[in-house]
Design a protein around this motif. Structure first.
Motif, PDB file in Angstrom:
ATOM      1  N   THR A  83      27.505 -34.977  21.878  1.00  0.00           N
ATOM      2  CA  THR A  83      26.704 -34.220  22.837  1.00  0.00           C
ATOM      3  C   THR A  83      27.231 -34.428  24.251  1.00  0.00           C
ATOM      4  OG1 THR A  83      24.735 -34.406  21.426  1.00  0.00           O
ATOM      5  CG2 THR A  83      24.377 -33.851  23.742  1.00  0.00           C
ATOM      6  N   GLN A  84      27.555 -35.663  24.584  1.00  0.00           N
ATOM      7  CA  GLN A  84      28.092 -35.954  25.908  1.00  0.00           C
ATOM      8  C   GLN A  84      29.464 -35.309  26.093  1.00  0.00           C
ATOM      9  OE1 GLN A  84      26.530 -37.435  28.536  1.00  0.00           O
ATOM     10  NE2 GLN A  84      24.744 -37.336  27.165  1.00  0.00           N
ATOM     11  N   LYS A  85      30.260 -35.284  25.035  1.00  0.00           N
ATOM     12  CA  LYS A  85      31.575 -34.642  25.109  1.00  0.00           C
ATOM     13  C   LYS A  85      31.419 -33.154  25.373  1.00  0.00           C
ATOM     14  CE  LYS A  85      36.034 -34.678  22.738  1.00  0.00           C
ATOM     15  NZ  LYS A  85      36.783 -35.156  21.540  1.00  0.00           N
ATOM     16  N   ARG A  86      30.417 -32.545  24.745  1.00  0.00           N
ATOM     17  CA  ARG A  86      30.165 -31.123  24.967  1.00  0.00           C
ATOM     18  C   ARG A  86      29.809 -30.859  26.423  1.00  0.00           C
ATOM     19  NH1 ARG A  86      31.445 -26.321  25.173  1.00  0.00           N
ATOM     20  NH2 ARG A  86      29.882 -24.716  24.812  1.00  0.00           N
ATOM     21  N   LEU A  87      29.123 -31.791  27.062  1.00  0.00           N
ATOM     22  CA  LEU A  87      28.741 -31.623  28.467  1.00  0.00           C
ATOM     23  C   LEU A  87      29.953 -31.572  29.389  1.00  0.00           C
ATOM     24  CD1 LEU A  87      25.615 -33.954  28.830  1.00  0.00           C
ATOM     25  CD2 LEU A  87      25.672 -31.472  28.541  1.00  0.00           C
ATOM     26  N   THR A  88      31.098 -32.071  28.926  1.00  0.00           N
ATOM     27  CA  THR A  88      32.325 -31.987  29.730  1.00  0.00           C
ATOM     28  C   THR A  88      32.999 -30.626  29.569  1.00  0.00           C
ATOM     29  OG1 THR A  88      33.824 -32.831  28.011  1.00  0.00           O
ATOM     30  CG2 THR A  88      32.668 -34.460  29.380  1.00  0.00           C
ATOM     31  N   GLY A  89      32.457 -29.791  28.673  1.00  0.00           N
ATOM     32  CA  GLY A  89      32.996 -28.454  28.476  1.00  0.00           C
ATOM     33  C   GLY A  89      33.845 -28.289  27.238  1.00  0.00           C
TER      34      GLY A  89
END
Length: 300
Positions: free
Chosen positions: A63-69
């Motif tokens: 989820t946090q990785k997705r927040l980086t785009g």
């Protein structure tokens, strides 16, 4: 932690990033179902299932990785195309629904060709295959067809070959810079391609998933048209009489691509609109008379 709780946590974190409750829900379910190896329908009916802490941690990291785009497809390592689950990596483009228009048109042309000559196996060439999406979708629908697929990237070809092996859909892959490593004796009934067609400096390259996809598979000189031009003007030498070429392009490039097709002596030129009603795929036929004219021009 319960499956329903980690889903809600992920969805709430992703909502401001996606700016859409619907999109954040889809992405959260994708991450959770991938880690738990469960279908979305199972998660909907079993939200009380307790899941191990290590899986909770992994979902949170994703989820946090997705927040980086980083695109969801690269995070989970696969993308569905034509009901096929395809491995994707940063070495390949992420298959998109609009590209299924290429598959649709190839199947229509294949049906027409088989009706005229049902005993002759079709030969199809996919140029710039990437993950193998188009070639494998066509092999699924046309199991008797002989399908070749080329790409300039060895990394992409390894992914395509792995998808072919995993799905049990045999396609012949090899490295070629467009027609460079294709022997002159290789003649095809249908040539398909989703080549690079985005212009250098296009603002969309700094947005969304495009930021993470391989530039060499996206961007082309001459306002995104040079690779299409190269394919169209060399294709006739590798096409059987009464064969078809089918190329995906940008939604504003239809007039230019149609001009290229006509200039290369293709007939029955037409542009097909995608799911968003944008001009997306141009097709053309090389009928017998066209082929003879092309051969005469090549001799001059």
């Amino acid at each position: 932690m319960k499956a329903g709780d980690i889903y809600r946590e992920s969805e709430q974190i992703l909502r401001p990033f996606t700016n859409s409750r619907e999109v954040s829900s889809i992405e959260a379910y994708c991450l959770v179902s991938h880690v738990l190896n469960r279908e979305k329908s199972y998660l909907l009916t079993h939200p009380e299932e307790e899941i191990p802490e290590n899986q909770v941690t992994l979902i949170r990291e994703m989820t946090q990785k997705r927040l980086t785009g980083v695109p969801i497809a690269y995070i989970v390592g696969w993308k569905e195309f034509w009901s096929l689950r395809l491995k994707v990596t940063p070495a390949t483009l992420i298959p998109r629904p609009d590209t299924e228009t290429v598959v649709d048109q190839a199947l229509i042309k294949a049906s027409q060709l088989k009706a005229k000559n049902p005993r002759r196996p079709l030969r199809i060439l996919d140029m710039g295959t990437g993950s193998g999406a188009i070639a494998l979708a066509l092999k699924k629908e046309l199991p008797d067809a002989e399908i070749d697929a080329i790409d300039y990237s060895d990394e992409a070809l390894r992914v395509a070959q792995e998808n072919s092996d995993t799905l049990g859909l045999p396609v012949h892959f090899w490295n070629s810079d467009w027609f460079k490593n294709i022997k002159a004796g290789h003649q095809y009934d249908i040539i398909v391609s989703n080549p690079p067609y985005i212009a250098r400096g296009d603002a969309h390259l700094a947005e969304g998933d495009l930021r993470f996809e391989p530039r060499t598979a996206l961007v082309a000189p001459m306002e995104g048209l040079i690779d299409i031009l190269n394919i169209v003007h060399q294709a006739a030498k590798f096409m059987r009489p009464n064969s078809w070429i089918i190329i995906e392009h940008g939604f504003q490039q239809g007039p230019d691509v149609r001009h290229m097709f006509h200039d290369a002596c293709f007939s029955c030129v037409d542009t097909i609109r995608d799911l968003g009603n944008n001009e997306r795929v141009t097709v053309g036929a090389l009928i017998q008379d066209d082929r003879e004219q092309q051969n005469e021009e090549d001799k001059q």
